[in-house]
Each structure stands twice: as structure tokens, then as C-alpha cells.
Design a protein around this motif. Structure first.
Motif, short mmCIF file in Angstrom:
data_model
loop_
_atom_site.label_atom_id
_atom_site.label_comp_id
_atom_site.label_asym_id
_atom_site.label_seq_id
_atom_site.Cartn_x
_atom_site.Cartn_y
_atom_site.Cartn_z
N ASP A 80 0.60 -1.27 0.22
CA ASP A 80 0.18 0.07 -0.10
C ASP A 80 1.45 1.11 -0.12
OD1 ASP A 80 -2.82 1.81 -0.02
OD2 ASP A 80 -2.32 1.62 2.45
N GLY A 81 0.67 2.30 -0.81
CA GLY A 81 1.42 3.25 -1.01
C GLY A 81 2.86 3.19 -1.95
N PRO A 82 3.76 4.43 -1.79
CA PRO A 82 4.96 4.58 -2.52
C PRO A 82 5.34 3.28 -1.69
CG PRO A 82 4.58 5.86 -1.36
CD PRO A 82 3.32 5.45 -0.66
N VAL A 83 6.26 3.18 -3.08
CA VAL A 83 7.85 2.31 -2.84
C VAL A 83 9.03 3.00 -3.34
CG1 VAL A 83 8.80 -0.52 -2.76
CG2 VAL A 83 6.00 0.15 -3.52
N LEU A 84 9.84 3.37 -2.06
CA LEU A 84 11.17 3.10 -2.48
C LEU A 84 12.58 2.23 -2.77
CD1 LEU A 84 13.25 5.51 -1.80
CD2 LEU A 84 13.66 4.91 0.37
N GLN A 85 12.77 2.68 -4.38
CA GLN A 85 13.39 1.72 -5.15
C GLN A 85 15.31 1.35 -5.15
OE1 GLN A 85 11.17 1.30 -8.67
NE2 GLN A 85 9.93 0.24 -8.06
N SER A 86 15.31 3.75 -4.66
CA SER A 86 16.67 3.61 -5.30
C SER A 86 16.65 4.59 -4.52
CB SER A 86 16.82 3.69 -6.94
OG SER A 86 18.50 3.61 -6.41
N ILE A 87 17.92 5.14 -3.85
CA ILE A 87 18.55 6.80 -4.13
C ILE A 87 19.89 6.65 -4.54
CG2 ILE A 87 19.15 8.02 -1.87
CD1 ILE A 87 17.82 6.36 -0.44
N ILE A 88 20.21 7.87 -5.25
CA ILE A 88 20.79 8.68 -5.94
C ILE A 88 21.44 9.92 -4.86
CG2 ILE A 88 21.77 9.80 -7.78
CD1 ILE A 88 19.41 8.29 -9.37
N LEU A 89 22.33 10.54 -4.68
CA LEU A 89 23.47 10.92 -3.72
C LEU A 89 24.05 11.36 -4.13
CD1 LEU A 89 22.43 9.24 0.12
CD2 LEU A 89 21.82 11.49 -1.03
N GLY A 90 24.18 12.39 -4.79
CA GLY A 90 26.15 13.39 -5.93
C GLY A 90 26.11 14.26 -4.86
N ALA A 91 26.94 15.05 -5.95
CA ALA A 91 27.18 16.30 -5.10
C ALA A 91 26.39 16.98 -4.83
CB ALA A 91 28.86 17.18 -5.90
N ASN A 92 25.99 17.53 -6.31
CA ASN A 92 24.98 18.63 -6.98
C ASN A 92 23.35 17.90 -7.39
OD1 ASN A 92 26.40 20.86 -5.72
ND2 ASN A 92 28.10 20.70 -7.56
N LEU A 145 16.44 12.99 2.80
CA LEU A 145 16.96 12.08 1.98
C LEU A 145 18.46 11.42 2.56
CD1 LEU A 145 16.44 11.66 -2.58
CD2 LEU A 145 15.90 10.09 -0.87
N ASN A 146 18.77 10.17 2.86
CA ASN A 146 19.99 9.51 2.89
C ASN A 146 20.17 8.58 2.56
OD1 ASN A 146 19.10 7.78 4.97
ND2 ASN A 146 18.80 9.03 6.51
N GLU A 147 21.09 7.75 3.08
CA GLU A 147 21.29 6.70 2.46
C GLU A 147 20.87 5.01 2.04
OE1 GLU A 147 23.47 7.83 4.42
OE2 GLU A 147 24.46 8.27 3.67
N ARG A 148 19.29 5.38 3.69
CA ARG A 148 18.71 4.30 3.48
C ARG A 148 17.14 4.95 3.44
NH1 ARG A 148 19.77 -0.31 5.71
NH2 ARG A 148 21.91 -0.47 5.98
N GLU A 149 16.99 6.15 3.51
CA GLU A 149 15.62 6.97 3.61
C GLU A 149 15.40 7.77 2.76
OE1 GLU A 149 14.84 7.03 7.60
OE2 GLU A 149 15.19 8.87 7.85
N ALA A 150 13.61 8.01 2.47
CA ALA A 150 13.25 9.28 1.82
C ALA A 150 12.22 9.91 2.53
CB ALA A 150 12.67 9.10 0.51
N VAL A 151 11.89 10.51 2.87
CA VAL A 151 10.80 11.61 3.62
C VAL A 151 10.14 12.33 2.80
CG1 VAL A 151 10.54 12.83 5.65
CG2 VAL A 151 12.27 11.02 5.51
#
Length: 134
Positions: free
Chosen positions: A51-63, A88-94
Motif C-alpha cells: 500500500d502506497g509508494p515504494v522506495l526503489q533506489s536513492i541517488i546521492l551526488g555532490a549536486n 534523503l539519506n543512504e537508507r530513507e526518503a521522507v
């Protein structure tokens, strides 16, 4: 009615092309997760679908900060389904919903990273090199 070789060849080619398209299947996007990803036993309503959105990947770069939520790239500060991606961080999105409630999406990793103190790292490297020499 006499047909030339070129006319027969053109008719045959057109027939083969239409035959192939009639039996063609729609290709699935190889970057999408398998359907089993969405059919988890821990769904809220017991239907087997999350139910609801699923976080599939996180992309973190300098900018560059983005999350892939249900196959859609969402940049930090941009909206997904009416909610704004605020952190955003390495494990979660808010996500912040329009009513100011928060939805925290987490990445579920099957492997946990363990950081060893420097002394343990040196001992592990020494043991590893000793095993390779044998």
C-alpha cells in the motif's frame, strides 16, 4: 495476370512484416522490479500488494539528490503524487504530504554493512594474506 519477380518479392516482404507484428509481444521494461517485489506478505490490507509508494533506489551526488519511487525519479524538493520529497539519506526518503504529515520510505537491504575498527581491519587483512599464502 503476370507478376514480375520484384512485385512478388514486395508482396512477400510485406506479408512477412505484417506476420511478425501480429505475433509480437509487448516488451517489459528490464529496469522495473519484478512483480514479486510488489507482492509482499506484509501488505497493510492483506491483499498481497504493498500500500502506497515504494522506495526503489536513492541517488546521492555532490549536486544531485534523487529517489526512485515506484519507478519515477523524484528530485529533492520536488513532488511525488502530491507529496514533497524533503529529505534523503543512504537508507530513507521522507515525503511531506499536503496536510504536513510525513511518510518515511526506507530501503530494505538484505545485507548489513559492518564497519570494523582500524585494529580489526588490520588483523583481518593479515589473516586473509596468510590464508592466500597457504
Amino acid at each position: 495476370m503476370n507478376m514480375t519477380f520484384n512485385q512478388l518479392w514486395q508482396i512477400g516482404t510485406i506479408w512477412l512484416l505484417t506476420l511478425n507484428t501480429a505475433y509480437a509481444e509487448a516488451l517489459k521494461d528490464p529496469t522495473q522490479p519484478p512483480l514479486a517485489f510488489y507482492n509482499q506478505a506484509h501488505s497493510i490490507d492483506g491483499s498481497g500488494l504493498l500500500d502506497g509508494p515504494v522506495l526503489q533506489s536513492i541517488i546521492l551526488g555532490a549536486n544531485y539528490h534523487a529517489a526512485i519511487i515506484n519507478g519515477q525519479k523524484v528530485m529533492l524538493g520536488k513532488k511525488y503524487d502530491g507529496a514533497t520529497l524533503i529529505r534523503l539519506n543512504e537508507r530513507e526518503a521522507v515525503l511531506r504530504n499536503p496536510d504536513n504529515t510525513l511518510k518515511i520510505l526506507t530501503m530494505e537491504y538484505s545485507i548489513q554493512k559492518k564497519i570494523l575498527p582500524p585494529n580489526d581491519q588490520a588483523n583481518l587483512a593479515k589473516k586473509s594474506s596468510q590464508l592466500k599464502q597457504k
